[in-house]
Write a protein that holds these residues in place. Structure first.
Motif, mmCIF file in Angstrom:
data_model
loop_
_atom_site.group_PDB
_atom_site.id
_atom_site.type_symbol
_atom_site.label_atom_id
_atom_site.label_comp_id
_atom_site.label_asym_id
_atom_site.label_seq_id
_atom_site.Cartn_x
_atom_site.Cartn_y
_atom_site.Cartn_z
ATOM 1 N N ARG B 221 0.871 -1.166 0.000
ATOM 2 C CA ARG B 221 0.000 0.000 0.000
ATOM 3 C C ARG B 221 0.908 1.215 0.000
ATOM 4 O O ARG B 221 2.105 1.094 0.288
ATOM 5 C CB ARG B 221 -0.867 -0.006 1.252
ATOM 6 N N ASP B 223 1.478 5.220 1.488
ATOM 7 C CA ASP B 223 0.973 6.252 2.399
ATOM 8 C C ASP B 223 0.832 7.563 1.625
ATOM 9 O O ASP B 223 1.074 7.597 0.407
ATOM 10 C CB ASP B 223 1.881 6.386 3.630
ATOM 11 N N ARG B 227 5.114 6.523 0.011
ATOM 12 C CA ARG B 227 6.038 5.472 0.450
ATOM 13 C C ARG B 227 5.283 4.147 0.499
ATOM 14 O O ARG B 227 4.166 4.100 0.996
ATOM 15 C CB ARG B 227 6.557 5.838 1.843
ATOM 16 N N PHE B 229 4.518 0.334 1.738
ATOM 17 C CA PHE B 229 4.713 -0.511 2.896
ATOM 18 C C PHE B 229 3.839 -1.757 2.730
ATOM 19 O O PHE B 229 2.880 -1.755 1.957
ATOM 20 C CB PHE B 229 4.392 0.231 4.203
ATOM 21 N N PRO B 230 4.167 -2.856 3.437
ATOM 22 C CA PRO B 230 3.486 -4.134 3.191
ATOM 23 C C PRO B 230 2.015 -4.098 3.584
ATOM 24 O O PRO B 230 1.640 -3.479 4.575
ATOM 25 C CB PRO B 230 4.246 -5.124 4.083
ATOM 26 N N ILE B 253 6.550 -14.461 7.579
ATOM 27 C CA ILE B 253 6.941 -13.098 7.198
ATOM 28 C C ILE B 253 8.088 -12.675 8.104
ATOM 29 O O ILE B 253 8.264 -13.266 9.172
ATOM 30 C CB ILE B 253 5.773 -12.095 7.335
ATOM 31 N N PRO B 254 8.861 -11.677 7.695
ATOM 32 C CA PRO B 254 9.926 -11.198 8.587
ATOM 33 C C PRO B 254 9.314 -10.808 9.916
ATOM 34 O O PRO B 254 8.338 -10.067 9.956
ATOM 35 C CB PRO B 254 10.496 -9.982 7.862
ATOM 36 N N ASP B 255 9.873 -11.344 10.955
ATOM 37 C CA ASP B 255 9.263 -11.111 12.256
ATOM 38 C C ASP B 255 9.970 -9.984 12.995
ATOM 39 O O ASP B 255 10.704 -9.217 12.417
ATOM 40 C CB ASP B 255 9.284 -12.405 13.070
ATOM 41 N N SER B 290 13.809 -0.564 5.811
ATOM 42 C CA SER B 290 13.088 -1.439 6.750
ATOM 43 C C SER B 290 11.917 -2.149 6.095
ATOM 44 O O SER B 290 11.670 -3.310 6.352
ATOM 45 C CB SER B 290 12.623 -0.670 7.973
ATOM 46 N N SER B 291 11.215 -1.447 5.209
ATOM 47 C CA SER B 291 10.073 -2.140 4.615
ATOM 48 C C SER B 291 10.520 -3.039 3.466
ATOM 49 O O SER B 291 9.812 -3.960 3.078
ATOM 50 C CB SER B 291 9.042 -1.127 4.140
ATOM 51 N N TRP B 294 10.603 -7.005 3.438
ATOM 52 C CA TRP B 294 9.384 -7.800 3.540
ATOM 53 C C TRP B 294 9.261 -8.832 2.428
ATOM 54 O O TRP B 294 9.385 -8.524 1.239
ATOM 55 C CB TRP B 294 8.152 -6.878 3.515
#
Lengths: 183, 336
Positions: B221, B223, B227, B229-230, B253-255, B290-291, B294
């Protein structure tokens, strides 16, 4: 008829509610990392609600690594925006549209608890918050009741604050506790 | 021993409860160093029983060892790169060390001094962050490694008494790699033993197989700043959908450990024009990292991969990410 079990509240809902409360126009707090940590610690240590984060003493007083992780997850999932508004200043957090839905997950009584703490401390800077939270750590978690001993204990943890600053902060902590618990 | 022990707490506990504390206290007392000093430096100031050990000096040593630019972090990246044969983990650590400096915290963040970087360290810090990202994707989040971690976790829950780690340090330390591996082999051969259904996956190399990997670009999605993000909600629905259809499937998923890894990158301080700045503020590379880690994965029993993959792709094509639907709604409203 069996009742439906209540939907569990996510840890991130607490973060969302805190950021929303801190960023209300009337407060418009800096809403940095330290603000979020200390507000949730104050809610916890004053017994106003039970945030699901484990706090421990760290470089800036009471701190939660679980909370740090959840803030990072929210940022990665677009629920929190990080804003750098001034060079040389740390980040400010703002809730996004995706994060707003988390705010409403938290029961109203817990959101009220957060708002009441934010009303008291939302306009303090990080240095003041750090000291206030450390004072409450000493008096509530380490159970040091005597003022002089409490000053010694806080000074050992935070040597850069003067005794006068610590004494004032201890008094503020006491007043705040009485006020919030009476409400 | 509390069951909510983490790595650092366990280290502190072991130091305190074994001969390590005696040895330190005996041999270093004359220099004013105790086991509690070692605990502060090696783990966390919060884990010491003695608040007087939270000195600025000890805190600084703790940063050098365990901080965002700490030796532990630099070491594991380089060492894992060598031992796994994964070259992407390498970066110019000598240049990084040369660029290290004491940096004052930014305004509004406290007045502490932290280990950071001077201006020359910005690029090599980015290099380290990218190395960490590549190592994460190629090694720590490798599809086969991840599924065997899950199988190991499931085995341990069945094999350990009441599914819990031992309560004494001695018994905990007895749980070595060798002990656990022997238990897996033994259990894998004996159908009646605890953990057999998980152990036989190791013995027979019959792990769950990857049916579908969803990348960020296909499940995101945006923002209001554009940007990506998952779309965690959509992926959760996908996981539930295939589980209902095929039973024994598993999502991954990455935890939190992954996010923690990248969250700390945002706390690296760089001195630019005399001002302390966070790396993720000044670096577009780090900001977006960081995102980007994912990956959503769906695993299933061997032999069902094609069916499960087809079911995933059908679901994803019929259930777009919320952002796209919102855009469609806005467009149709505007046309009314």
């Amino acid at each position: 008829m069996p009742t439906k079990p209540a939907k569990p509240v996510s840890d991130e809902a607490w973060v969302a509610a805190t950021v929303v409360a801190l960023r209300t126009p009337e407060i418009d707090s800096w809403t940095g990392r330290i603000h979020v940590h200390k507000v949730l610690f104050l809610v916890d240590v004053l017994g106003l609600a039970k945030p699901p984060f484990r706090f421990e003493l760290h470089q800036y007083g009471p701190y939660s690594f679980d909370l740090d992780r959840d803030i990072a997850m929210m940022e990665a999932f677009g629920q929190l925006n990080v804003e750098y508004t001034k060079p040389g200043y740390g980040p400010r957090y703002q809730i996004t549209k995706a994060g707003l839905s988390l705010d409403s997950e938290l029961p109203q009584r817990d959101r009220d608890a957060i708002s009441r703490v934010v009303d008291e401390v939302g306009n303090k800077d990080s240095k003041q918050l750090e000291l206030l939270a450390t004072c409450l750590w000493v008096t509530k978690r380490e159970n040091v009741k005597d003022d002089d001993r409490a000053i010694d204990a806080v000074r050992r943890i935070k040597p850069r604050y003067s005794d006068e600053d610590i004494r004032k902060s201890l008094q503020q902590a006491k007043k705040m506790e009485s006020k919030l618990k009476a409400a | 021993m509390a069951q909510d022990m983490n790595h650092e707490k366990m280290t502190a506990f072991i130091i305190r409860e074994t001969e390590i504390a005696e040895i330190i206290n005996e041999h270093y007392a004359a220099e004013g160093i105790s086991a509690e000093d070692v605990i502060v430096v090696a783990t966390s100031p919060a884990l010491s029983d003695d608040p007087s050990k939270n000195t600025a000096f000890n805190l600084f040593l703790n940063q050098i060892l365990t901080g965002e630019l700490g030796s532990d972090r630099i070491d594991y990246l380089l060492r894992d790169a060598v031992h796994s044969g994964q070259p992407s983990g390498r970066f110019d650590y000598l240049k990084l060390m040369n660029a290290m400096a004491l940096v004052l915290q930014p305004e509004g963040e406290g007045e502490a001094v932290q280990l950071g970087l001077d201006e020359g360290g910005w690029l090599v810090a980015e290099q380290m962050v990218v190395a960490r990202y590549l190592m994460y994707i190629a090694l720590y989040f490798h599809k086969t490694k991840r599924i065997y971690e899950r199988h190991l976790t499931d085995f341990m829950k069945d094999w350990l008494s009441k599914g819990k780690l031992p309560k004494t340090v001695k018994k905990y330390l007895d749980l070595s790699d060798t002990t656990v591996l022997n238990a897996i082999v033994d259990s894998g051969r004996k159908p009646a033993s605890n953990g057999h259904q998980h152990a036989k996956r190791f013995v027979g190399r019959n792990h769950l197989r990857l049916a579908k990997e969803v990348i960020l670009a296909d499940n995101c999605r945006e923002d209001d700043k554009g940007r990506r993000f998952p779309d965690g909600e959509r992926f959760d629905k996908l996981g539930n959908h295939v589980r209902m259809l095929y039973g024994d499937t598993l999502t991954d998923i990455p935890d939190h450990t992954a996010t923690k890894m990248f969250a700390t990158d945002s706390k690296i301080l760089v001195r630019i024009d005399g001002k302390p700045r966070y790396l993720d503020e000044v670096s577009e590379v780090v900001r977006g990292m960081s995102s980007k880690i994912w990956r959503g994965r769906i695993y299933c029993e061997k032999g069902h991969e094609d069916q499960v993959k087809a079911a995933c792709e059908e679901f994803l094509s019929q259930n777009s990410s919320v952002q796209e639907n919102s855009d469609a709604d806005e467009t149709s409203k505007a046309g009314q």
